[in-house]
Design a protein around this motif. Structure first.
Motif, PDB file in Angstrom:
ATOM      1  N   ILE A  67      -3.679   0.116  -3.081  1.00 12.28           N
ATOM      2  CA  ILE A  67      -3.585  -1.088  -2.247  1.00 12.28           C
ATOM      3  C   ILE A  67      -3.604  -2.303  -3.171  1.00 12.28           C
ATOM      4  O   ILE A  67      -4.458  -2.390  -4.057  1.00 12.28           O
ATOM      5  CB  ILE A  67      -4.757  -1.216  -1.251  1.00 12.28           C
ATOM      6  CG1 ILE A  67      -4.914   0.042  -0.400  1.00 12.28           C
ATOM      7  CG2 ILE A  67      -4.577  -2.445  -0.355  1.00 12.28           C
ATOM      8  CD1 ILE A  67      -6.207   0.066   0.413  1.00 12.28           C
TER       9      ILE A  67
ATOM     10  N   LYS B  57     -12.353   5.229  -3.732  1.00 14.09           N
ATOM     11  CA  LYS B  57     -11.544   4.074  -4.115  1.00 14.09           C
ATOM     12  C   LYS B  57     -12.182   3.375  -5.305  1.00 14.09           C
ATOM     13  O   LYS B  57     -13.408   3.190  -5.344  1.00 14.09           O
ATOM     14  CB  LYS B  57     -11.425   3.086  -2.943  1.00 14.09           C
ATOM     15  CG  LYS B  57     -10.718   3.661  -1.716  1.00 14.09           C
ATOM     16  CD  LYS B  57     -10.717   2.669  -0.563  1.00 14.09           C
ATOM     17  CE  LYS B  57      -9.991   3.231   0.653  1.00 14.09           C
ATOM     18  NZ  LYS B  57     -10.041   2.290   1.813  1.00 14.09           N
TER      19      LYS B  57
ATOM     20  N   VAL C 212      -6.779  -1.662  -5.474  1.00 11.47           N
ATOM     21  CA  VAL C 212      -7.460  -0.373  -5.376  1.00 11.47           C
ATOM     22  C   VAL C 212      -6.532   0.763  -5.758  1.00 11.47           C
ATOM     23  O   VAL C 212      -5.350   0.761  -5.411  1.00 11.47           O
ATOM     24  CB  VAL C 212      -7.956  -0.140  -3.920  1.00 11.47           C
ATOM     25  CG1 VAL C 212      -8.483   1.268  -3.745  1.00 11.47           C
ATOM     26  CG2 VAL C 212      -9.026  -1.146  -3.551  1.00 11.47           C
TER      27      VAL C 212
ATOM     28  N   ARG D 123     -16.216  -8.596  -0.148  1.00 15.80           N
ATOM     29  CA  ARG D 123     -15.560  -7.779  -1.176  1.00 15.80           C
ATOM     30  C   ARG D 123     -16.377  -7.824  -2.460  1.00 15.80           C
ATOM     31  O   ARG D 123     -17.142  -8.753  -2.687  1.00 15.80           O
ATOM     32  CB  ARG D 123     -14.137  -8.283  -1.440  1.00 15.80           C
ATOM     33  CG  ARG D 123     -13.246  -8.205  -0.223  1.00 15.80           C
ATOM     34  CD  ARG D 123     -11.900  -8.883  -0.457  1.00 15.80           C
ATOM     35  NE  ARG D 123     -11.114  -8.854   0.767  1.00 15.80           N
ATOM     36  CZ  ARG D 123     -11.231  -9.745   1.742  1.00 15.80           C
ATOM     37  NH1 ARG D 123     -12.073 -10.751   1.618  1.00 15.80           N
ATOM     38  NH2 ARG D 123     -10.508  -9.634   2.836  1.00 15.80           N
TER      39      ARG D 123
ATOM     40  N   SER E 159     -20.835   2.036  -1.337  1.00 17.76           N
ATOM     41  CA  SER E 159     -20.043   1.320  -2.337  1.00 17.76           C
ATOM     42  C   SER E 159     -20.977   0.691  -3.358  1.00 17.76           C
ATOM     43  O   SER E 159     -22.092   0.284  -3.032  1.00 17.76           O
ATOM     44  CB  SER E 159     -19.167   0.245  -1.676  1.00 17.76           C
ATOM     45  OG  SER E 159     -19.953  -0.717  -1.001  1.00 17.76           O
TER      46      SER E 159
ATOM     47  N   ARG F  86       0.843  -1.189   0.000  1.00 13.83           N
ATOM     48  CA  ARG F  86       0.000   0.000   0.000  1.00 13.83           C
ATOM     49  C   ARG F  86       0.883   1.246   0.000  1.00 13.83           C
ATOM     50  O   ARG F  86       2.005   1.224   0.510  1.00 13.83           O
ATOM     51  CB  ARG F  86      -0.950   0.012   1.202  1.00 13.83           C
ATOM     52  CG  ARG F  86      -0.278  -0.007   2.562  1.00 13.83           C
ATOM     53  CD  ARG F  86      -1.288   0.186   3.692  1.00 13.83           C
ATOM     54  NE  ARG F  86      -0.652   0.025   4.997  1.00 13.83           N
ATOM     55  CZ  ARG F  86      -0.802  -1.038   5.774  1.00 13.83           C
ATOM     56  NH1 ARG F  86      -1.572  -2.041   5.376  1.00 13.83           N
ATOM     57  NH2 ARG F  86      -0.194  -1.101   6.944  1.00 13.83           N
TER      58      ARG F  86
ATOM     59  N   ARG G 163     -11.262  -3.593  -6.624  1.00 10.52           N
ATOM     60  CA  ARG G 163     -11.765  -4.633  -5.719  1.00 10.52           C
ATOM     61  C   ARG G 163     -11.396  -4.272  -4.288  1.00 10.52           C
ATOM     62  O   ARG G 163     -10.216  -4.033  -3.971  1.00 10.52           O
ATOM     63  CB  ARG G 163     -11.187  -6.002  -6.076  1.00 10.52           C
ATOM     64  CG  ARG G 163     -11.650  -7.114  -5.141  1.00 10.52           C
ATOM     65  CD  ARG G 163     -11.235  -8.489  -5.637  1.00 10.52           C
ATOM     66  NE  ARG G 163     -11.522  -9.532  -4.683  1.00 10.52           N
ATOM     67  CZ  ARG G 163     -12.726 -10.095  -4.503  1.00 10.52           C
ATOM     68  NH1 ARG G 163     -13.747  -9.686  -5.229  1.00 10.52           N
ATOM     69  NH2 ARG G 163     -12.904 -11.057  -3.623  1.00 10.52           N
ATOM     70  N   HIS G 164     -12.413  -4.271  -3.415  1.00 13.58           N
ATOM     71  CA  HIS G 164     -12.177  -3.850  -2.027  1.00 13.58           C
ATOM     72  C   HIS G 164     -13.346  -4.317  -1.171  1.00 13.58           C
ATOM     73  O   HIS G 164     -14.365  -4.785  -1.676  1.00 13.58           O
ATOM     74  CB  HIS G 164     -12.053  -2.323  -1.974  1.00 13.58           C
ATOM     75  CG  HIS G 164     -11.467  -1.799  -0.693  1.00 13.58           C
ATOM     76  ND1 HIS G 164     -10.397  -2.395  -0.065  1.00 13.58           N
ATOM     77  CD2 HIS G 164     -11.804  -0.746   0.081  1.00 13.58           C
ATOM     78  CE1 HIS G 164     -10.099  -1.711   1.028  1.00 13.58           C
ATOM     79  NE2 HIS G 164     -10.940  -0.709   1.149  1.00 13.58           N
ATOM     80  N   ASP G 165     -13.203  -4.187   0.161  1.00 10.05           N
ATOM     81  CA  ASP G 165     -14.313  -4.464   1.071  1.00 10.05           C
ATOM     82  C   ASP G 165     -15.501  -3.570   0.725  1.00 10.05           C
ATOM     83  O   ASP G 165     -15.331  -2.410   0.343  1.00 10.05           O
ATOM     84  CB  ASP G 165     -13.906  -4.192   2.523  1.00 10.05           C
ATOM     85  CG  ASP G 165     -12.813  -5.120   3.014  1.00 10.05           C
ATOM     86  OD1 ASP G 165     -12.585  -6.162   2.373  1.00 10.05           O
ATOM     87  OD2 ASP G 165     -12.180  -4.788   4.034  1.00 10.05           O
TER      88      ASP G 165
ATOM     89  N   ALA H  56      -7.621  -7.273  -2.350  1.00 11.20           N
ATOM     90  CA  ALA H  56      -7.790  -5.851  -2.663  1.00 11.20           C
ATOM     91  C   ALA H  56      -6.905  -5.468  -3.829  1.00 11.20           C
ATOM     92  O   ALA H  56      -5.753  -5.896  -3.919  1.00 11.20           O
ATOM     93  CB  ALA H  56      -7.461  -4.980  -1.445  1.00 11.20           C
TER      94      ALA H  56
ATOM     95  N   ARG I 209     -16.112   3.053  -4.321  1.00  7.98           N
ATOM     96  CA  ARG I 209     -16.439   3.209  -2.906  1.00  7.98           C
ATOM     97  C   ARG I 209     -16.082   4.619  -2.436  1.00  7.98           C
ATOM     98  O   ARG I 209     -15.012   5.131  -2.750  1.00  7.98           O
ATOM     99  CB  ARG I 209     -15.692   2.173  -2.066  1.00  7.98           C
ATOM    100  CG  ARG I 209     -15.861   2.394  -0.568  1.00  7.98           C
ATOM    101  CD  ARG I 209     -15.403   1.259   0.278  1.00  7.98           C
ATOM    102  NE  ARG I 209     -15.372   1.652   1.673  1.00  7.98           N
ATOM    103  CZ  ARG I 209     -15.316   0.832   2.710  1.00  7.98           C
ATOM    104  NH1 ARG I 209     -15.301  -0.463   2.500  1.00  7.98           N
ATOM    105  NH2 ARG I 209     -15.291   1.286   3.935  1.00  7.98           N
TER     106      ARG I 209
ATOM    107  N   GLU J 235      -3.495  -6.411  -2.315  1.00  5.49           N
ATOM    108  CA  GLU J 235      -3.429  -7.377  -1.216  1.00  5.49           C
ATOM    109  C   GLU J 235      -3.875  -8.749  -1.704  1.00  5.49           C
ATOM    110  O   GLU J 235      -4.943  -8.878  -2.310  1.00  5.49           O
ATOM    111  CB  GLU J 235      -4.301  -6.909  -0.053  1.00  5.49           C
ATOM    112  CG  GLU J 235      -4.140  -7.736   1.199  1.00  5.49           C
ATOM    113  CD  GLU J 235      -4.895  -7.150   2.379  1.00  5.49           C
ATOM    114  OE1 GLU J 235      -4.445  -6.110   2.894  1.00  5.49           O
ATOM    115  OE2 GLU J 235      -5.941  -7.709   2.770  1.00  5.49           O
TER     116      GLU J 235
END
Length: 357
Positions: A81, A113, A102, A165, A185, A67, A116-118, A100, A171, A83
């Motif tokens: 980010i 953001k 992002v 996710r 999101s 990150r 792909r993320h939460d 993630a 988001r 991950e």
């Protein structure tokens, strides 16, 4: 000083300026343990076999991440980010950025953001179990829709996991207004109409001192053509809606978290609705961290109760250093049908080691 030296000095100066404005962090964690699992269906009184094994990710999910931020000036920053998750016990093929991937911008307006993320829902869902020792589903006390994804370990009601996710996601996270924040999101389905498989989520959160409380909603659209009939014959839908209310409080000597979570089907003939209540207590004692968690859930189909369940977890970690912890934990949970007969169970215990870097 000759021309080559001047160029070298200039390059170093530019590099130093860039480094002063940017930062990149490599981080990760590994969780491996040895223990036993007895998880699956109970048929005619016979439960699943007990398996002694090495586990991955019992208390937390192993990952490798990168990150970074870049100061763009005027209070604006760029961020990224990447991950990736993996299993230490038997590393196999991984997908870069599966947890993630992002890129975004952050400033006085908040944070945006892309990638792909939460989801915004997941922040509050995680708050519900934040005082437990674990943030992974294997040993969590919840016997709910937050499952491992396999049919034999579905939670009460058997509904699909909400999906923490989402791909193709935009988001937004607001700045804090005296402790109050909100987020939204949206994950694009990227399929032609009338197919609709997008993911939308919202949250509202308030933090003040030792109090942290929030509410969130997520809807997973699952509309598509039925593959078992002639192409484009008719549209099927199985949308799922999730609502959660969670809170946590740090009393100093111990921490408490808990909440309510609901999952329900819509656009089906006999919809299922599952309600779960969860509480967890975490007690730090010098290098030790002790945790107890409990949940209870009930599911209804077309208004009639057809499944109920509960789960109990207890565990402890011991900090060998700032980055390394040893742990022991167990979870016991079962799900019963309307007649009170056990139909699924989840019994796991393990001794493990976690290293964070």
């Amino acid at each position: 000083m000759n021309s080559k030296q001047l160029i070298a000095v200039a390059a170093m100066a530019l590099s130093g300026a860039a480094m002063a404005q940017s930062s990149v962090t490599v981080y990760g964690r590994l969780d491996a343990s040895i223990g036993s699992a007895k998880v699956g269906n109970i048929t005619n009184g016979a439960g699943p076999a007990n398996v002694t094994q090495m586990f991955s990710n019992n208390i937390t999910t192993s990952r490798l991440g990168f990150r970074g931020t870049e100061d763009l000036g005027g209070g604006l920053s760029a961020l990224f980010i990447i991950e990736t998750g993996f299993s230490p016990d038997a590393p196999g093929q991984t997908v870069l950025g599966d947890r993630a991937a992002v890129v975004g911008l952050s400033g006085g307006f908040g944070t945006i953001k892309l990638g792909r993320h939460d989801t915004s829902f997941d922040d509050i869902r995680d708050l519900m179990v934040s005082s437990n020792l674990w943030d992974s589903g294997n040993l969590a006390s919840t016997e709910t829709v937050l499952s491992t994804g396999a049919t034999t370990t579905n939670g009460v009601g058997g509904l699909r996991d909400y999906g923490d996710r989402a791909n193709n996601q935009v988001r937004y996270e607001s700045p804090s207004f005296s402790g109050l924040t909100f987020g939204v999101s949206y994950g694009f389905d990227e399929e032609a109409s009338p197919v609709k498989k997008d993911v939308v989520a919202y949250n509202l959160r308030y933090k003040a001192g030792n109090l942290d409380v929030g509410v969130a909603y997520q809807e997973n659209s699952q509309a598509g053509f039925n593959a078992t009939t002639p192409a484009n014959s008719y549209l099927i839908t199985d949308d799922l809606k999730y609502t959660t209310v969670a809170a946590a409080y740090n009393f100093g000597l111990f921490r408490v978290s808990g909440g309510w979570n609901q999952a329900k089907e819509v656009n089906v003939a006999t919809p299922v609705k599952a309600n779960t209540y969860t509480v967890g207590v975490n007690v730090p004692v010098e290098a030790w961290d002790f945790s107890v968690g409990y949940s209870t859930a009930k599911a209804k189909r077309a208004g009639a109760a057809f499944e109920k369940g509960s789960a109990f977890s207890v565990g402890a970690t011991y900090s060998l250093s700032k980055r390394t912890r040893a742990y022991a934990a167990l979870t016991n949970g079962d799900i019963k049908d309307a007649a009170g007969t056990k139909i699924r169970q989840r019994d796991i215990y393990a001794l493990g080691l976690i290293h964070t870097f």
